[in-house]
Design an enzyme around this catalytic site. Structure first.
Site, PDB file in Angstrom:
ATOM      1  N   THR A   1       0.837  -1.209   0.000  1.00 48.64           N
ATOM      2  CA  THR A   1       0.000   0.000   0.000  1.00 48.64           C
ATOM      3  C   THR A   1       0.868   1.254   0.000  1.00 48.64           C
ATOM      4  OG1 THR A   1      -1.702  -1.215   1.193  1.00 48.64           O
ATOM      5  CG2 THR A   1      -1.857   1.179   1.247  1.00 48.64           C
TER       6      THR A   1
ATOM      7  N   ASN B   1      -5.776  -9.689  -7.767  1.00 46.80           N
ATOM      8  CA  ASN B   1      -5.700 -10.502  -6.552  1.00 46.80           C
ATOM      9  C   ASN B   1      -6.879 -11.454  -6.400  1.00 46.80           C
ATOM     10  OD1 ASN B   1      -6.546  -7.647  -6.295  1.00 46.80           O
ATOM     11  ND2 ASN B   1      -7.364  -8.297  -4.330  1.00 46.80           N
TER      12      ASN B   1
ATOM     13  N   GLN C   1       0.670  -8.996  -6.560  1.00 47.51           N
ATOM     14  CA  GLN C   1       0.281 -10.408  -6.701  1.00 47.51           C
ATOM     15  C   GLN C   1       1.110 -11.145  -7.751  1.00 47.51           C
ATOM     16  OE1 GLN C   1      -1.599 -12.141  -4.789  1.00 47.51           O
ATOM     17  NE2 GLN C   1      -2.639 -10.550  -3.625  1.00 47.51           N
TER      18      GLN C   1
ATOM     19  N   SER D   1       4.991  -6.387  -2.415  1.00 40.64           N
ATOM     20  CA  SER D   1       4.735  -6.520  -0.979  1.00 40.64           C
ATOM     21  C   SER D   1       5.406  -7.786  -0.451  1.00 40.64           C
ATOM     22  CB  SER D   1       3.225  -6.590  -0.745  1.00 40.64           C
ATOM     23  OG  SER D   1       2.975  -6.901   0.601  1.00 40.64           O
ATOM     24  N   GLY D   2       6.117  -7.652   0.666  1.00 42.60           N
ATOM     25  CA  GLY D   2       6.853  -8.790   1.210  1.00 42.60           C
ATOM     26  C   GLY D   2       5.975  -9.950   1.646  1.00 42.60           C
ATOM     27  N   HIS D   3       4.841  -9.636   2.294  1.00 40.04           N
ATOM     28  CA  HIS D   3       4.073 -10.738   2.899  1.00 40.04           C
ATOM     29  C   HIS D   3       3.320 -11.588   1.882  1.00 40.04           C
ATOM     30  CE1 HIS D   3      -0.191  -9.135   3.069  1.00 40.04           C
ATOM     31  NE2 HIS D   3       0.448  -8.004   2.876  1.00 40.04           N
TER      32      HIS D   3
ATOM     33  N   THR E   1      14.111   5.183   9.822  1.00 40.49           N
ATOM     34  CA  THR E   1      15.156   4.178  10.075  1.00 40.49           C
ATOM     35  C   THR E   1      14.750   2.837   9.465  1.00 40.49           C
ATOM     36  OG1 THR E   1      15.740   5.329  12.085  1.00 40.49           O
ATOM     37  CG2 THR E   1      16.502   3.053  11.901  1.00 40.49           C
TER      38      THR E   1
ATOM     39  N   CYS F   1     -18.854  -9.362   4.282  1.00 40.19           N
ATOM     40  CA  CYS F   1     -20.064  -9.079   5.056  1.00 40.19           C
ATOM     41  C   CYS F   1     -19.798  -8.048   6.142  1.00 40.19           C
ATOM     42  CB  CYS F   1     -20.635 -10.347   5.656  1.00 40.19           C
ATOM     43  SG  CYS F   1     -19.596 -11.054   6.912  1.00 40.19           S
TER      44      CYS F   1
HETATM   45  C1  LIG Z   1      -2.970  -6.344  -5.694  1.00 38.95           C
HETATM   46  C2  LIG Z   1      -2.648  -5.856  -4.332  1.00 38.95           C
HETATM   47  N1  LIG Z   1      -2.140  -4.627  -4.166  1.00 38.95           N
HETATM   48  C3  LIG Z   1      -1.819  -4.126  -2.967  1.00 38.95           C
HETATM   49  C4  LIG Z   1      -2.015  -4.878  -1.835  1.00 38.95           C
HETATM   50  C5  LIG Z   1      -1.649  -4.275  -0.510  1.00 38.95           C
HETATM   51  O1  LIG Z   1      -0.448  -4.802  -0.038  1.00 38.95           O
HETATM   52  P1  LIG Z   1      -0.059  -4.657   1.508  1.00 38.95           P
HETATM   53  O2  LIG Z   1      -0.960  -5.561   2.262  1.00 38.95           O
HETATM   54  O3  LIG Z   1       1.373  -5.069   1.586  1.00 38.95           O
HETATM   55  O4  LIG Z   1      -0.256  -3.229   1.860  1.00 38.95           O
HETATM   56  C6  LIG Z   1      -2.549  -6.164  -1.934  1.00 38.95           C
HETATM   57  C7  LIG Z   1      -2.818  -6.970  -0.729  1.00 38.95           C
HETATM   58  O5  LIG Z   1      -3.722  -7.783  -0.701  1.00 38.95           O
HETATM   59  C8  LIG Z   1      -2.875  -6.665  -3.221  1.00 38.95           C
HETATM   60  O6  LIG Z   1      -3.375  -7.890  -3.375  1.00 38.95           O
END
Ligand SMILES: Cc1ncc(COP(=O)(O)O)c(C=O)c1O
Length: 391
Positions: free
Chosen positions: A72, A150, A178, A198-200, A236, A324
């Site tokens: 994000t 996604n 993604q 995005s790392g996660h 940092t 929901c």
């Molecule tokens: C296509 C896409 N963009 C951005 C994000 C946001 O990433 P983050 O959770 O690292 O902020 C996601 C997370 O689901 C995503 O699927």
């Protein structure tokens, strides 16, 4: 009960190798990379190494990699940089199926002096390129087109779009959160200006992201502060997570082949097994242009939430295309943009696999989901057994 985790587009497990790599930077090597002493300096060298590994994953130069806190932040940074660098331009363009990280920012900008074009998709989630190209103008500051969706997994033709935008004076940004780690992404070959990671989503921890900024792209920082990241992102450095991001980049790069073969085959088997064994099960997303790990299926006439609750009791984790939270069970904006009928959008489930999934888990889902759907349909006022589609 064992967990069968098929929700990897939501987030991924931190790979054990990644955890091993990052732990020393939480425990022993806690120095500040900006410090003059060698204890801090050694940490700084690890950041350099991680930057090189991330750069290698997308074929960028290390200097083009900025570490952020998440996908994000990378998206916001890219869009803000583009509009601030081109203050006279008041038109911005994106798709109707972007993640809220883009969608909500564009909606905010629409209320704050920008004219936004939302490019539609067809019923298979494929982008309307003619619409896109015909809405570009001299006034367009930035085009943000996600690399892969996604929810549906549909991949957009980023190379083709980049070629079309070249030399038009429009910043081209892609949210590749993604895509990176699931399919090859080569920024040099494509030639776009900015790209978010995005790392996660690729087996690094939550709290680290990357923004690629092509050398020469006009840029102004979103996080204004210290000199970190060559004055492009103050704050940092989150050293342990940056080290993790580097290690995860190496790992997923090594798994791309497996994604395209074993994981794709497993996804196809899961999808076919469910669609063949469950009446009124419909695939969302164009079959041959999707991420290899993603399958989005609508089970008509029942609620996705109900399915999720029942499979949760068996330890199966997936996602639904309706949320929901508002109590309204509104289908997702992605499925609505694809024109998926309400009766199907409500019952949509996304399965997203990773390298940690097994054939045994796929068998388990194929065996256990059909009776759950059947049971839920017997309770559904919209479904009468034997009659199939009622409306
Ligand atoms: C296509 C896409 N963009 C951005 C994000 C946001 O990433 P983050 O959770 O690292 O902020 C996601 C997370 O689901 C995503 O699927």
């Amino acid at each position: 009960m064992d967990i069968i985790y098929m929700d990897n587009n939501a987030t991924t497990r931190v790979a054990p190798e990644v955890l091993d790599a990052m732990m020393p930077y939480l425990k022993d090597f806690y120095g500040n990379a900006s410090s003059m002493h060698s204890f801090g300096g050694s940490v700084g060298r690890e950041i350099i190494a991680a930057r090189e590994k991330v750069a290698a994953l997308i074929n960028a130069d290390p200097g083009e990699i900025i570490f952020t806190s998440c996908g994000t932040e990378s998206d916001s940074t890219a869009i803000n940089a583009a509009i601030r660098s081109n203050p006279a331009k008041k038109h911005i363009i994106t798709t109707r199926v972007e993640h809220p990280a883009i969608k909500n920012l564009y909606e905010y900008l629409a209320k704050n002096g920008y004219r936004v074009t939302w490019v539609p998709v067809d019923k298979e989630g494929v982008l309307d390129l003619d619409y896109f190209y015909s809405h570009l103008s001299e006034d367009t500051a930035i085009a943000s087109i996600m690399w892969a969706n996604n929810e549906s997994g549909v991949i957009f033709p980023i190379s083709e779009i980049a070629a079309k935008l070249r030399d038009k004076g429009i910043v081209f940004h892609s949210d590749a959160v993604q895509a990176v780690g699931k399919i090859p992404v080569d920024v040099k070959q494509v030639g776009l200006d900015m790209l978010s990671i995005s790392g996660h989503k690729l087996h690094a921890p939550k709290g680290v992201g990357v923004l690629y900024v092509k050398k020469g792209t006009k840029f102004s920082p979103f996080m204004i502060g210290g000199h970190q990241e060559r004055n492009r992102r103050g704050g940092t450095e989150n050293v342990a997570s940056i080290v993790a991001m580097g290690r995860a980049s190496e790992l997923v790069m090594g798994h791309l082949e497996e994604m395209d073969t074993r994981i794709r085959a497993m996804r196809d088997r899961l999808e076919n097994g469910l669609i063949q064994n469950i009446p009124n099960a419909l695939l969302n997303g164009k079959k041959d242009v999707r991420l290899p790990n993603t399958s989005n299926i609508s089970f008509e006439y029942i609620e996705g939430e109900a399915i999720l609750l029942m499979i949760d009791q068996l330890g199966i984790c997936a996602s639904s295309g309706s949320a929901c939270t508002s109590g309204s069970l509104e289908p997702s904006h992605v499925l609505r943009a694809m024109g998926v009928p309400f009766t199907a959008a409500h019952g949509s489930i996304r399965f997203s696999l990773s390298t940690y999934n097994t054939e045994k888990e796929v068998d388990f889902v194929i065996e256990n989901l059909p009776p759950i759907i059947e049971r839920l349909r017997t309770m559904s006022p919209f479904w009468k057994e034997g009659a199939g589609r009622l409306q």
